[in-house]
Design an enzyme around this catalytic site. Structure first.
Site, PDB file in Angstrom:
ATOM      1  N   SER A 132       4.884  -5.849  16.328  1.00  0.00           N
ATOM      2  CA  SER A 132       5.098  -6.746  15.199  1.00  0.00           C
ATOM      3  C   SER A 132       5.200  -5.996  13.874  1.00  0.00           C
ATOM      4  O   SER A 132       5.823  -6.489  12.921  1.00  0.00           O
ATOM      5  CB  SER A 132       3.969  -7.784  15.128  1.00  0.00           C
TER       6      SER A 132
ATOM      7  N   HIS B  98      -1.047  -6.606   9.365  1.00  0.00           N
ATOM      8  CA  HIS B  98       0.340  -6.850   8.971  1.00  0.00           C
ATOM      9  C   HIS B  98       0.481  -6.838   7.448  1.00  0.00           C
ATOM     10  O   HIS B  98      -0.478  -7.093   6.723  1.00  0.00           O
ATOM     11  CB  HIS B  98       0.819  -8.179   9.549  1.00  0.00           C
TER      12      HIS B  98
ATOM     13  N   ASP C 155      -5.974 -11.130   7.963  1.00  0.00           N
ATOM     14  CA  ASP C 155      -5.097 -10.213   8.689  1.00  0.00           C
ATOM     15  C   ASP C 155      -4.915  -8.957   7.847  1.00  0.00           C
ATOM     16  O   ASP C 155      -4.193  -8.955   6.851  1.00  0.00           O
ATOM     17  CB  ASP C 155      -3.745 -10.887   8.948  1.00  0.00           C
TER      18      ASP C 155
END
Length: 405
Positions: A140, A387, A384
């Protein structure tokens, strides 16, 4: 590492053949990128900078080198800052749209101290890709780099001259006028696993087929530019379950290996495929180094909760946190240097280490839904810090990548 406000240094865009000084500057920069960026400058861009453009790094004018290592371009003040409406971005990284109130994290840029890293020029990028396929392969985070690249170039392409098709494994953006294809292929380990398509949330139940990339590699053949990465999915524990042969032979036959050992075997499998399949006369191969995680705030401050509420980069030169494993990075170095096919390493680790401020944090989603206020109030479990927001840090990765191209 130095910090200074940007100063205006406009320069008309060149036309036709690229001037020799720019070519020389790019070549010099390319040599600088091979090392671990022993000198760098972090610069804050003022509100008059490129951020009035449609995307954070998309500048049409080249920046002239300045004595204080900062530069700023003139922009058309009539351009609307519509970053909230950027197409093609996943909800996971659309921090502005998801309600992030601060904006300074979008205004930092990195520059080496001994040369000038050229601005990302979308027109130049598309010309480089004319008639070509470029494929980003990985997890990702690599998908974030792909989305950044697409958004950096798409703003200059008319609506009827571009298209996007998203798939579970393969996603394709096409710039029709340039006959160019900018693609992403999902392969978080590069090698095959039982978690490639239907993601297994519990890392202890994942099994890696470390001796094969063949299922994935069918989509890698015939590509002009390949950009690989793999790191964070390997860091789920001290040991990983690995398998040789077919999953059909029974998953009970797995063997647990120390993570660095499994990583090395997996990378060698990938390297063998590149060496045996890729024709370097037709295909260029890149490898993006590990993207740092910032889940342990004790790495940079006494009190804090992961990367939550961080609004400024770390200013300590050569900061290196626990989210980047130098041992794993050395595995990449040792594997790549023994390969027959040349692989250009896009070294983004050190420059990204400083950016504790640029992660999605609580301005993200889980299970396809934005975090609730209750979830946002519990950043320890929900922030998070892996990311990156877009626009953001991956734009700089692509700035370096384009300089290599």
């Amino acid at each position: 590492m130095s910090l200074a406000p940007s100063t205006s240094a406009p320069m008309k865009p060149s036309r036709g053949r690229t001037p020799l000084p720019i070519i020389i500057a790019i070549v010099i920069c390319a040599f600088a990128f091979i090392a671990l960026f022993y000198t760098e400058t972090v610069t804050f861009l003022s509100s008059r900078s490129i951020f009035k453009h449609k995307y954070s790094c998309s500048r049409k004018n080249a920046a002239r080198k300045s004595n204080d290592r900062t530069a700023e371009n003139d922009v058309d003040e009539s351009l609307v800052d519509d970053r909230q409406n950027l197409p093609y971005l996943d909800m996971q990284v659309s921090c502005v749209k998801n309600g992030r109130p601060d904006s300074d994290y979008r205004h930092w840029e990195w520059q080496p101290e001994d040369c000038t890293l050229p601005r990302f020029n979308p027109e130049l990028a598309l010309k480089k890709l004319r008639g070509k396929r470029i494929l980003f392969v990985g997890d990702s985070l690599q998908r974030g780099q792909w989305q950044s690249f697409v958004c950096l170039v798409e703003s200059i392409i008319p609506e009827d001259k571009k298209s996007m098709k998203r798939g579970r494994s393969l996603s394709v953006f096409k710039a029709k006028e340039y006959n160019a294809s900018i693609e992403f292929y999902w392969a978080p380990f590069l090698v095959e696993s039982n978690s490639d398509i239907h993601i297994i949330g519990d890392p202890k139940k994942r099994i890696l087929k470390v001796d094969s990339v063949s299922k994935h590699a069918k989509s890698w053949v015939g590509v002009d530019i390949l950009v690989f990465n793999t790191y964070v999915w390997w860091m789920s524990g001290l040991r990983l379950k690995t398998l040789w042969g077919s999953f059909a032979n029974g998953e009970a036959g797995y063997e647990e290996l120390d993570t660095p050992v499994a990583y090395k075997i997996g990378l060698k499998t990938w390297a063998n495929w590149v060496d045996s399949t890729v024709n370097p006369n037709n295909t260029r191969v890149f490898f993006t180094t590990m993207s740092p995680t910032h889940t342990r705030s004790q790495d940079w401050r006494k009190n804090g909760t992961k990367c939550f509420n961080e609004t400024k980069p770390i200013m300590k030169k050569k900061h290196w946190g626990t989210g980047s494993d130098k041992g794993m990075m050395s595995v990449v170095t040792n594997v790549v240097k023994k390969m027959k096919v040349p692989v250009t390493v896009i070294n983004i680790t050190q420059i990204s280490e400083y950016r504790i401020d640029a992660h999605a944090s609580v301005y993200t989603e889980t299970g396809g839904k934005l975090l609730t206020d209750e979830q946002k109030a519990d950043p320890l479990h929900n922030a998070d810090c892996i990311h990156w927001c877009l626009p953001g840090v991956p734009d700089t990765w692509n700035q370096i990548f384009l300089a290599h191209l």
